[in-house]
Design a protein around this motif. Structure first.
Motif, PDB file in Angstrom:
ATOM      1  N   ALA A 264      22.584  84.154  15.927  1.00  0.00           N
ATOM      2  CA  ALA A 264      23.869  83.877  15.277  1.00  0.00           C
ATOM      3  C   ALA A 264      24.395  82.515  15.692  1.00  0.00           C
ATOM      4  CB  ALA A 264      24.873  84.968  15.626  1.00  0.00           C
ATOM      5  N   MET A 265      24.171  82.146  16.955  1.00  0.00           N
ATOM      6  CA  MET A 265      24.614  80.836  17.417  1.00  0.00           C
ATOM      7  C   MET A 265      23.834  79.730  16.713  1.00  0.00           C
ATOM      8  SD  MET A 265      26.896  79.461  19.257  1.00  0.00           S
ATOM      9  CE  MET A 265      27.423  80.853  20.257  1.00  0.00           C
ATOM     10  N   ALA A 266      22.526  79.933  16.503  1.00  0.00           N
ATOM     11  CA  ALA A 266      21.719  78.929  15.805  1.00  0.00           C
ATOM     12  C   ALA A 266      22.203  78.725  14.377  1.00  0.00           C
ATOM     13  CB  ALA A 266      20.252  79.342  15.815  1.00  0.00           C
ATOM     14  N   LYS A 267      22.671  79.801  13.730  1.00  0.00           N
ATOM     15  CA  LYS A 267      23.149  79.698  12.352  1.00  0.00           C
ATOM     16  C   LYS A 267      24.513  79.023  12.254  1.00  0.00           C
ATOM     17  CE  LYS A 267      20.692  83.799  10.701  1.00  0.00           C
ATOM     18  NZ  LYS A 267      20.831  85.189  10.179  1.00  0.00           N
ATOM     19  N   SER A 268      25.316  79.133  13.299  1.00  0.00           N
ATOM     20  CA  SER A 268      26.688  78.633  13.226  1.00  0.00           C
ATOM     21  C   SER A 268      26.906  77.316  13.963  1.00  0.00           C
ATOM     22  CB  SER A 268      27.659  79.683  13.785  1.00  0.00           C
ATOM     23  OG  SER A 268      27.321  80.032  15.099  1.00  0.00           O
ATOM     24  N   LEU A 269      25.944  76.870  14.773  1.00  0.00           N
ATOM     25  CA  LEU A 269      26.081  75.605  15.499  1.00  0.00           C
ATOM     26  C   LEU A 269      25.777  74.458  14.544  1.00  0.00           C
ATOM     27  CD1 LEU A 269      26.516  74.048  18.135  1.00  0.00           C
ATOM     28  CD2 LEU A 269      24.090  74.413  18.651  1.00  0.00           C
ATOM     29  N   VAL A 270      26.720  73.560  14.385  1.00  0.00           N
ATOM     30  CA  VAL A 270      26.580  72.434  13.460  1.00  0.00           C
ATOM     31  C   VAL A 270      26.292  71.168  14.253  1.00  0.00           C
ATOM     32  CG1 VAL A 270      27.697  71.042  11.676  1.00  0.00           C
ATOM     33  CG2 VAL A 270      28.160  73.500  11.824  1.00  0.00           C
ATOM     34  N   LEU A 271      25.116  70.586  14.001  1.00  0.00           N
ATOM     35  CA  LEU A 271      24.709  69.339  14.659  1.00  0.00           C
ATOM     36  C   LEU A 271      24.213  68.363  13.607  1.00  0.00           C
ATOM     37  CD1 LEU A 271      22.854  70.878  17.742  1.00  0.00           C
ATOM     38  CD2 LEU A 271      24.965  69.538  17.816  1.00  0.00           C
ATOM     39  N   THR A 272      25.034  68.188  12.577  1.00  0.00           N
ATOM     40  CA  THR A 272      24.731  67.227  11.527  1.00  0.00           C
ATOM     41  C   THR A 272      25.771  66.113  11.571  1.00  0.00           C
ATOM     42  OG1 THR A 272      25.989  68.604   9.966  1.00  0.00           O
ATOM     43  CG2 THR A 272      23.591  68.870  10.012  1.00  0.00           C
ATOM     44  N   ALA A 273      25.407  64.963  10.984  1.00  0.00           N
ATOM     45  CA  ALA A 273      26.246  63.770  11.096  1.00  0.00           C
ATOM     46  C   ALA A 273      27.232  63.655   9.942  1.00  0.00           C
ATOM     47  CB  ALA A 273      25.363  62.531  11.150  1.00  0.00           C
ATOM     48  N   ASP A 274      28.319  62.927  10.188  1.00  0.00           N
ATOM     49  CA  ASP A 274      29.251  62.601   9.122  1.00  0.00           C
ATOM     50  C   ASP A 274      28.750  61.354   8.390  1.00  0.00           C
ATOM     51  OD1 ASP A 274      29.816  60.430  10.746  1.00  0.00           O
ATOM     52  OD2 ASP A 274      31.758  61.179  11.413  1.00  0.00           O
ATOM     53  N   ARG A 275      29.587  60.773   7.554  1.00  0.00           N
ATOM     54  CA  ARG A 275      29.167  59.623   6.746  1.00  0.00           C
ATOM     55  C   ARG A 275      28.772  58.428   7.587  1.00  0.00           C
ATOM     56  NH1 ARG A 275      33.658  58.440   2.348  1.00  0.00           N
ATOM     57  NH2 ARG A 275      32.440  56.541   2.281  1.00  0.00           N
ATOM     58  N   THR A 276      29.326  58.320   8.761  1.00  0.00           N
ATOM     59  CA  THR A 276      29.013  57.178   9.610  1.00  0.00           C
ATOM     60  C   THR A 276      27.782  57.415  10.473  1.00  0.00           C
ATOM     61  OG1 THR A 276      30.373  57.916  11.487  1.00  0.00           O
ATOM     62  CG2 THR A 276      31.483  56.676   9.737  1.00  0.00           C
ATOM     63  N   GLY A 277      27.212  58.626  10.387  1.00  0.00           N
ATOM     64  CA  GLY A 277      26.058  58.925  11.218  1.00  0.00           C
ATOM     65  C   GLY A 277      26.429  59.448  12.593  1.00  0.00           C
ATOM     66  N   LEU A 278      27.675  59.895  12.749  1.00  0.00           N
ATOM     67  CA  LEU A 278      28.134  60.410  14.036  1.00  0.00           C
ATOM     68  C   LEU A 278      27.982  61.930  14.068  1.00  0.00           C
ATOM     69  CD1 LEU A 278      29.554  59.975  16.792  1.00  0.00           C
ATOM     70  CD2 LEU A 278      31.728  60.312  15.578  1.00  0.00           C
ATOM     71  N   ILE A 279      27.337  62.429  15.131  1.00  0.00           N
ATOM     72  CA  ILE A 279      27.218  63.873  15.322  1.00  0.00           C
ATOM     73  C   ILE A 279      28.260  64.323  16.335  1.00  0.00           C
ATOM     74  CG2 ILE A 279      25.761  65.760  16.130  1.00  0.00           C
ATOM     75  CD1 ILE A 279      23.339  64.212  15.263  1.00  0.00           C
ATOM     76  N   GLU A 280      29.109  65.243  15.918  1.00  0.00           N
ATOM     77  CA  GLU A 280      30.071  65.864  16.815  1.00  0.00           C
ATOM     78  C   GLU A 280      29.799  67.366  16.804  1.00  0.00           C
ATOM     79  OE1 GLU A 280      33.955  64.694  15.538  1.00  0.00           O
ATOM     80  OE2 GLU A 280      33.864  62.799  16.631  1.00  0.00           O
ATOM     81  N   PRO A 281      29.165  67.894  17.838  1.00  0.00           N
ATOM     82  CA  PRO A 281      28.797  69.315  17.858  1.00  0.00           C
ATOM     83  C   PRO A 281      30.013  70.216  17.655  1.00  0.00           C
ATOM     84  CG  PRO A 281      27.759  68.140  19.669  1.00  0.00           C
ATOM     85  CD  PRO A 281      28.750  67.191  19.069  1.00  0.00           C
ATOM     86  N   ARG A 282      29.841  71.260  16.833  1.00  0.00           N
ATOM     87  CA  ARG A 282      30.931  72.208  16.596  1.00  0.00           C
ATOM     88  C   ARG A 282      30.354  73.539  16.148  1.00  0.00           C
ATOM     89  NH1 ARG A 282      32.173  72.750  11.112  1.00  0.00           N
ATOM     90  NH2 ARG A 282      31.086  71.252   9.766  1.00  0.00           N
ATOM     91  N   ILE A 283      31.173  74.563  16.281  1.00  0.00           N
ATOM     92  CA  ILE A 283      30.830  75.893  15.784  1.00  0.00           C
ATOM     93  C   ILE A 283      31.542  76.083  14.443  1.00  0.00           C
ATOM     94  CG2 ILE A 283      30.985  78.373  16.192  1.00  0.00           C
ATOM     95  CD1 ILE A 283      29.127  77.081  18.129  1.00  0.00           C
ATOM     96  N   ASP A 284      30.780  76.429  13.421  1.00  0.00           N
ATOM     97  CA  ASP A 284      31.375  76.689  12.110  1.00  0.00           C
ATOM     98  C   ASP A 284      31.869  78.139  12.091  1.00  0.00           C
ATOM     99  OD1 ASP A 284      31.719  77.536   9.383  1.00  0.00           O
ATOM    100  OD2 ASP A 284      30.647  75.732   8.767  1.00  0.00           O
ATOM    101  N   PRO A 285      33.198  78.355  12.051  1.00  0.00           N
ATOM    102  CA  PRO A 285      33.722  79.731  12.139  1.00  0.00           C
ATOM    103  C   PRO A 285      33.303  80.612  10.969  1.00  0.00           C
ATOM    104  CG  PRO A 285      35.488  78.165  11.671  1.00  0.00           C
ATOM    105  CD  PRO A 285      34.280  77.359  11.993  1.00  0.00           C
ATOM    106  N   LYS A 286      33.160  80.042   9.762  1.00  0.00           N
ATOM    107  CA  LYS A 286      32.752  80.844   8.606  1.00  0.00           C
ATOM    108  C   LYS A 286      31.308  81.317   8.763  1.00  0.00           C
ATOM    109  CE  LYS A 286      35.933  78.884   5.199  1.00  0.00           C
ATOM    110  NZ  LYS A 286      36.034  78.169   3.885  1.00  0.00           N
ATOM    111  N   ARG A 287      30.437  80.421   9.199  1.00  0.00           N
ATOM    112  CA  ARG A 287      29.045  80.810   9.398  1.00  0.00           C
ATOM    113  C   ARG A 287      28.934  81.858  10.515  1.00  0.00           C
ATOM    114  NH1 ARG A 287      25.682  75.076   9.452  1.00  0.00           N
ATOM    115  NH2 ARG A 287      26.438  74.251   7.462  1.00  0.00           N
ATOM    116  N   LEU A 288      29.714  81.666  11.561  1.00  0.00           N
ATOM    117  CA  LEU A 288      29.673  82.604  12.672  1.00  0.00           C
ATOM    118  C   LEU A 288      30.158  83.975  12.229  1.00  0.00           C
ATOM    119  CD1 LEU A 288      29.212  83.254  15.631  1.00  0.00           C
ATOM    120  CD2 LEU A 288      31.516  82.376  16.124  1.00  0.00           C
TER     121      LEU A 288
END
Length: 594
Positions: A264-288
């Motif tokens: 479940a953590m693998a499905k909800s952990l977001v490690l993708t970049a924004d438009r500038t190419g910056l990755i800010e790790p976060r948990i997506d509450p909807k996916r979780l």
């Protein structure tokens, strides 16, 4: 004449002494004219007077130049604003811009050889009048020549960027954004790659600088370097991704414990970049929430919305109730910290009150207060027949459906697939022009009844299709079939009130009623005479379960007009036309003739 003895040197120069003369007596005096002043002295006098005059003139000019907030001699886009107060200058500039075609015409841009024309209004491109007047009010007056002040221009960089990308399409070379993805519980680093493309701020600067020039604006492409480097992506794999799926994370609450497994953590952990190419790790509450839904259901108490229920044949509002739930959005930062921790993988949570999404007040203001239409069709076979049971099953699914103002009701979407798993049975259906058994047969009769209820409520017809053959249990033309998933029935609630659907049935009839607030006094129908009448052919089919014998029906074309009545007269008319095919006379038990 002076003698030699009269000359004595002074500073090495001879001194000339004039001879002595007798002092005149009073009688000898004579008034003589005053000799003119030397020329040099006259020039000084004139110069002095001129300086005074110039100084006086300059002082007057300075006072003249300083009248108003905007100094004299100041222009903007060729408009003289000198001597005006700020409010006057702003009004004058706005009027000038309204008449300047450059300020309203499409902006021509060029991006890597691709041209486009953008509307200033669509990208927030304007002359900032107040800021321009402020700039014009600065500085000294121009006494002997105009001082042109450049207009201050503003543009919405995000709107411009979106409009440019839509207008010119793909340009430059796409930047590959960095990311960390999961295959099961195994994290994988996606390293970034630089690109070349549009930069919102650089594009905005170019457009502001070239907008009013009258020439196409060259918008540059810039090198795009992702904000997160390859080394940082690798670091995220080791410090965030791997620890997050190394072990479960536990959430404790007063109603129980929620265990978040690594999957479940693998499905909800977001490690993708924004438009500038910056990755800010976060948990997506909807996916979780979706990943741990069964476990959450044991802890949370869902809120109950206020709803309509029918009692005594009339709708009434049933009060809802608040629920209790975990606020996963608020918990997400703590969960991320726990997931990346080697030992402290427990988070303490407090259940929060979850208010109903729909309150009694929400329903009261919808105006569901009176029956605005009702329609009934008859069927045979009693409630024991499969066809009748399919009609009732559909009626049960639709009863109580609420269609909000502006929303469209879809029967297919509301019921979903009408198959055996949903309680539907085999009954006659028309397939390829032939009657044969099929799951859900009879739902077309409910569809026709529902269509007519919406029709006589004056609601907007969105999608319906009459039957291929005419059946006299339905009104001609204004009837509808349905077939999952290809044929649907839809209507739109184009009234300002809510529409509540009620259904009722007997052993030989199905009724659909609409509750709302009346918009029209009444809705009626006028039919044309039938035309192009055709006789049914006779078709013989082999005997078997797929053959259903019929006596045949004529074919014809007919029109129907829906009349909307208001204040004693017809306010509008709506025409429907349909051509019915003749239904063949099917005979079972012989060699096929079709």
């Amino acid at each position: 004449m002076a003698t030699a003895s009269d000359r004595q040197p002074v500073d090495g120069q001879p001194t000339v002494r004039l001879p002595q003369q007798a002092t005149p007596t009073h009688d000898d005096l004579e008034i003589a004219p005053v000799p003119p002043a030397p020329r040099r002295g006259r020039r000084l006098l004139v110069a002095g007077l001129t300086a005074v005059a110039v100084a006086a003139a300059a002082g007057g000019a300075a006072r003249w130049a300083l009248i108003g907030d905007v100094p004299r001699g100041v222009t903007v886009l060729g408009l003289d604003l000198g001597g005006l107060a700020r409010a006057e200058a702003a009004a004058a500039l706005r009027a000038h811009l309204a008449g300047d075609p450059r300020a309203t015409a499409a902006v021509r841009v060029q991006v890597e050889g691709k041209g486009a024309a953008l509307s200033p209004a669509d990208i927030g491109l304007v002359v900032d009048v107040d800021a321009t007047v402020d700039a014009a009010a600065q500085g000294r007056p121009a006494l002997f020549r105009d001082r042109a002040v450049a207009p201050v221009i503003a543009v919405d960089a995000d709107l411009l960027d979106a409009a440019l990308r839509k207008a010119v399409g793909t340009v430059g070379a796409a930047m590959r954004p960095p990311a960390v993805t999961f295959t099961g519980l195994t994290p994988k680093a996606v390293h970034p790659r630089p690109g070349r493309g549009l930069d919102p701020q650089r594009s905005a600067e170019a457009v502001k600088a070239g907008w009013l020039s009258g020439e196409p604006v060259a918008v540059p492409l810039v090198d795009l370097h992702p904000a997160t480097t390859a080394e940082q992506v690798d670091q995220l794999v080791e410090t965030v991704a791997r620890p997050a799926v190394a072990a479960p994370v536990t959430v404790t609450s007063e109603r129980g414990v929620l265990t978040i497994p690594p999957a479940a953590m693998a499905k909800s952990l977001v490690l993708t970049a924004d438009r500038t190419g910056l990755i800010e790790p976060r948990i997506d509450p909807k996916r979780l929430r979706a990943a741990v839904a069964p476990a959450l259901a044991k802890i949370e108490v869902p809120a109950e919305d206020a709803k309509f229920a029918f009692a005594g044949g009339k709708p009434r509002i049933v009060t809802g109730a608040p629920g209790q739930g975990l606020d996963l959005t608020a918990l997400a930062p703590q969960l991320l910290t726990a997931a990346t921790s080697a030992d402290a993988r427990t988070v303490k949570a407090t259940l929060t009150t979850a208010e109903p999404a729909t309150s009694v007040a929400d329903l009261e203001k919808l105006g569901v207060s009176e029956k605005v239409s009702t329609f009934t069709t008859k069927f045979t076979g009693g409630l024991s027949s499969s066809r009748s049971q399919n009609i009732v099953t559909a009626a049960k699914q639709v009863r109580g459906a609420l269609v909000l103002p502006g929303k469209t009701f879809s029967l297919n979407k509301h019921t979903g697939e009408r198959g055996y798993a949903q309680g539907y049975k085999d009954a006659p259906v028309i397939v390829g022009g032939h009657l044969q058994p099929g799951v859900g047969g009879g739902v077309s009769q409910f569809t026709t009844t529902l269509f007519n209820a919406s029709y006589y409520a004056g609601l907007q017809d969105v999608e319906h299709k009459p039957h291929s053959y005419y059946f006299d249990r339905y009104p001609a033309v204004i009837e509808s079939t349905i077939f999952w998933p290809d044929l649907d029935f839809k209507f739109k609630n184009d009234s300002p009130y809510g529409v509540l659907i009620d259904t009722a049935w007997t052993s030989d009839s199905i009724t659909v009623s609409m509750w709302s607030t009346k918009v029209w006094d009444k809705v009626t129908t006028e039919w044309s005479a039938r035309r192009n009448i055709t006789s049914p052919p006779t078709i013989t089919k082999p005997d078997g379960p797929d053959c259903i014998s019929t006596s045949g029906l004529i074919g014809f074309t007919q029109d129907a007009w829906r009349l909307f009545h208001k204040d004693g007269k017809v306010a509008k008319r709506e025409k429907f036309t349909w051509k019915y095919d003749p239904e063949p006379r099917f005979i079972c038990g012989g060699p096929a003739t079709d």
